[in-house]
Design a protein around this motif. Structure first.
Motif, PDB file in Angstrom:
ATOM      1  N   ALA A  90       0.833  -1.209   0.000  1.00  0.00           N
ATOM      2  CA  ALA A  90       0.000   0.000   0.000  1.00  0.00           C
ATOM      3  C   ALA A  90       0.865   1.255   0.000  1.00  0.00           C
ATOM      4  O   ALA A  90       0.554   2.242  -0.682  1.00  0.00           O
ATOM      5  CB  ALA A  90      -0.930  -0.011   1.208  1.00  0.00           C
ATOM      6  N   ALA A  91       1.956   1.230   0.747  1.00  0.00           N
ATOM      7  CA  ALA A  91       2.857   2.380   0.770  1.00  0.00           C
ATOM      8  C   ALA A  91       3.532   2.563  -0.584  1.00  0.00           C
ATOM      9  O   ALA A  91       3.695   3.691  -1.065  1.00  0.00           O
ATOM     10  CB  ALA A  91       3.906   2.195   1.864  1.00  0.00           C
ATOM     11  N   GLN A  92       3.927   1.461  -1.209  1.00  0.00           N
ATOM     12  CA  GLN A  92       4.528   1.549  -2.541  1.00  0.00           C
ATOM     13  C   GLN A  92       3.527   2.112  -3.549  1.00  0.00           C
ATOM     14  O   GLN A  92       3.883   2.961  -4.384  1.00  0.00           O
ATOM     15  CB  GLN A  92       5.006   0.168  -2.994  1.00  0.00           C
ATOM     16  CG  GLN A  92       5.738   0.189  -4.337  1.00  0.00           C
ATOM     17  CD  GLN A  92       6.043  -1.205  -4.825  1.00  0.00           C
ATOM     18  OE1 GLN A  92       5.126  -1.994  -5.085  1.00  0.00           O
ATOM     19  NE2 GLN A  92       7.322  -1.532  -4.958  1.00  0.00           N
ATOM     20  N   GLU A  93       2.288   1.681  -3.462  1.00  0.00           N
ATOM     21  CA  GLU A  93       1.259   2.189  -4.367  1.00  0.00           C
ATOM     22  C   GLU A  93       1.070   3.688  -4.204  1.00  0.00           C
ATOM     23  O   GLU A  93       0.945   4.430  -5.184  1.00  0.00           O
ATOM     24  CB  GLU A  93      -0.058   1.454  -4.098  1.00  0.00           C
ATOM     25  CG  GLU A  93      -1.246   1.953  -4.897  1.00  0.00           C
ATOM     26  CD  GLU A  93      -1.063   1.808  -6.404  1.00  0.00           C
ATOM     27  OE1 GLU A  93      -1.617   2.650  -7.151  1.00  0.00           O
ATOM     28  OE2 GLU A  93      -0.365   0.872  -6.831  1.00  0.00           O
TER      29      GLU A  93
ATOM     30  N   ARG B 237       1.999   9.191  -6.271  1.00  0.00           N
ATOM     31  CA  ARG B 237       2.564  10.524  -6.079  1.00  0.00           C
ATOM     32  C   ARG B 237       3.644  10.816  -7.119  1.00  0.00           C
ATOM     33  O   ARG B 237       3.762  11.939  -7.611  1.00  0.00           O
ATOM     34  CB  ARG B 237       3.163  10.646  -4.675  1.00  0.00           C
ATOM     35  CG  ARG B 237       2.114  10.680  -3.579  1.00  0.00           C
ATOM     36  CD  ARG B 237       1.301  11.983  -3.664  1.00  0.00           C
ATOM     37  NE  ARG B 237       0.545  12.234  -2.479  1.00  0.00           N
ATOM     38  CZ  ARG B 237      -0.690  11.800  -2.258  1.00  0.00           C
ATOM     39  NH1 ARG B 237      -1.309  11.073  -3.177  1.00  0.00           N
ATOM     40  NH2 ARG B 237      -1.329  12.098  -1.134  1.00  0.00           N
ATOM     41  N   ALA B 238       4.434   9.816  -7.458  1.00  0.00           N
ATOM     42  CA  ALA B 238       5.455   9.999  -8.481  1.00  0.00           C
ATOM     43  C   ALA B 238       4.821  10.332  -9.825  1.00  0.00           C
ATOM     44  O   ALA B 238       5.266  11.238 -10.537  1.00  0.00           O
ATOM     45  CB  ALA B 238       6.315   8.742  -8.595  1.00  0.00           C
ATOM     46  N   ALA B 239       3.756   9.612 -10.168  1.00  0.00           N
ATOM     47  CA  ALA B 239       3.090   9.864 -11.439  1.00  0.00           C
ATOM     48  C   ALA B 239       2.527  11.279 -11.495  1.00  0.00           C
ATOM     49  O   ALA B 239       2.657  11.980 -12.514  1.00  0.00           O
ATOM     50  CB  ALA B 239       1.976   8.836 -11.658  1.00  0.00           C
ATOM     51  N   SER B 240       1.920  11.732 -10.408  1.00  0.00           N
ATOM     52  CA  SER B 240       1.316  13.066 -10.415  1.00  0.00           C
ATOM     53  C   SER B 240       2.366  14.162 -10.464  1.00  0.00           C
ATOM     54  O   SER B 240       2.096  15.270 -10.930  1.00  0.00           O
ATOM     55  CB  SER B 240       0.414  13.251  -9.190  1.00  0.00           C
ATOM     56  OG  SER B 240       1.184  13.223  -7.997  1.00  0.00           O
TER      57      SER B 240
END
Length: 339
Positions: A157-160, A165-168
């Motif tokens: 869940a933390a990785q997701e 956040r990286a994508a945004s």
């Protein structure tokens, strides 16, 4: 004179930090005869990047124990950003038992230190990570992660969250597959591949990647071929793919460019962390020359691969994954002698 503040991290490394308990060559990793070394792929890459001169951050969770304290000192000494480092008062840091053969090749064979509550890295907390990663993404160019967090629900869940956040924020994702079956099932054969359900869990991560690094056997498990071009073509984003194969040439598909490079001949003491040093070399080069990700500059791409391969070769000449990591100047000097 006041010490200048550390540079904002360009690479965020998310996942496990742990101790590799290295058995003697040809022997078992028993506590009395073993060499304990700080490791874990994302921690290794963060430290290697900092040593090369590219600012990096580590995002992960450690126990409130001697291993956690040792990592805190290590990260501070290397200048690795620890805004996203969590500490767990209930679960210990993980110790991985590593068997080595006479040539330095290693196999992971279970864990030590668990007290019935699991390990700290399995409990990486998404809400706690959220504020840290939001403060780090404005400067970041890459988020590096692997498949190990997927083995634990909280860490997954933390990785997701980090991926979203990286994508945004427009941060590219690098995936080091780093398949380790014992993290999913401690009783699993360390040489076994993922089953259908595990492959399904890994697929969304691979589909987000701009860069994938994997070993030959991992490529075979993922797409039925060790051809990096076929693995790239099997994913909608057509990521750059690098496939390593031990003492055989590393091969890549990078945009429209493909190629291979024979590894540098070295007398290996311990191959632990060589692939992580290679990944750090790639990301160090891509942060300096982001245009190489498109693959158009084939001479530049070849130099990038040579640099990354030299990083891995130099790490093989010492014990553990972190202590032998070179500076960029040491890599360049070694490459000059190797020509």
């Amino acid at each position: 004179m006041a010490t200048p503040p550390p540079a904002a991290p360009q690479v965020l490394c998310l996942g496990e930090a742990l101790v590799d308990r290295l058995g003697p060559p040809g022997g078992e990793p028993a506590a009395a005869t073993s060499d304990d070394r700080l490791g874990g792929a994302p921690a290794n890459v963060a430290c290697a990047l900092a040593r090369l001169g590219t600012p990096a951050a580590f995002l992960g969770r450690l126990g409130s124990d001697a291993i956690g304290e040792a990592f805190a000192r290590l990260f501070a000494s290397r200048g690795v950003d620890t805004t996203g480092l969590q500490r767990d008062t209930e679960r210990p840091s993980r110790i991985v038992l590593v068997r080595r053969d006479a040539a330095g090749e290693r196999q992971f064979g279970g864990f030590a230190g668990e007290r019935g509550t699991g390990f700290a890295d399995q409990a990486l907390d998404a809400p706690q990570l959220e504020a840290a990663i939001d403060g780090l993404t404005p400067s970041a160019r890459w988020l590096l992660t692997g498949t190990i967090p997927l083995a634990s629900p909280a860490a997954a869940a933390a990785q997701e969250l980090a991926l979203a956040r990286a994508a945004s924020a427009g941060v590219a994702v690098a995936v080091d597959v780093n398949w380790r079956p014992t993290f999913w099932n401690p009783a699993a054969d360390p040489a076994s591949g993922p089953d259908a359900q595990q492959l399904c869990r890994c697929q969304p991560l691979l589909e987000r990647a701009a860069l994938i690094k994997c070993a030959r056997e991992e490529a075979l498990w993922l797409c039925g071929s060790d051809d990096p071009a076929l693995l790239s073509a099997s994913l909608p984003g057509r990521p750059a793919v690098v496939v390593s194969d031990g003492a055989n040439p590393v091969r890549w598909c990078w945009g429209e460019a493909t190629g291979e490079l024979a590894p540098f001949p070295v007398a290996a003491v311990d191959t632990t962390g060589a692939g992580d040093a290679f990944s750090a070399g790639l990301l160090h080069g891509l942060c300096a020359r982001p245009e190489l990700l498109g693959g158009g500059d084939e001479p530049g791409l070849g130099e990038l691969m040579r640099f990354a391969s030299a990083c891995g070769a130099l790490v093989c000449q010492g014990a553990g994954a972190i202590d032998p990591q070179p500076t960029a100047a040491e890599v360049q000097a070694w490459l000059s002698r190797a020509r």
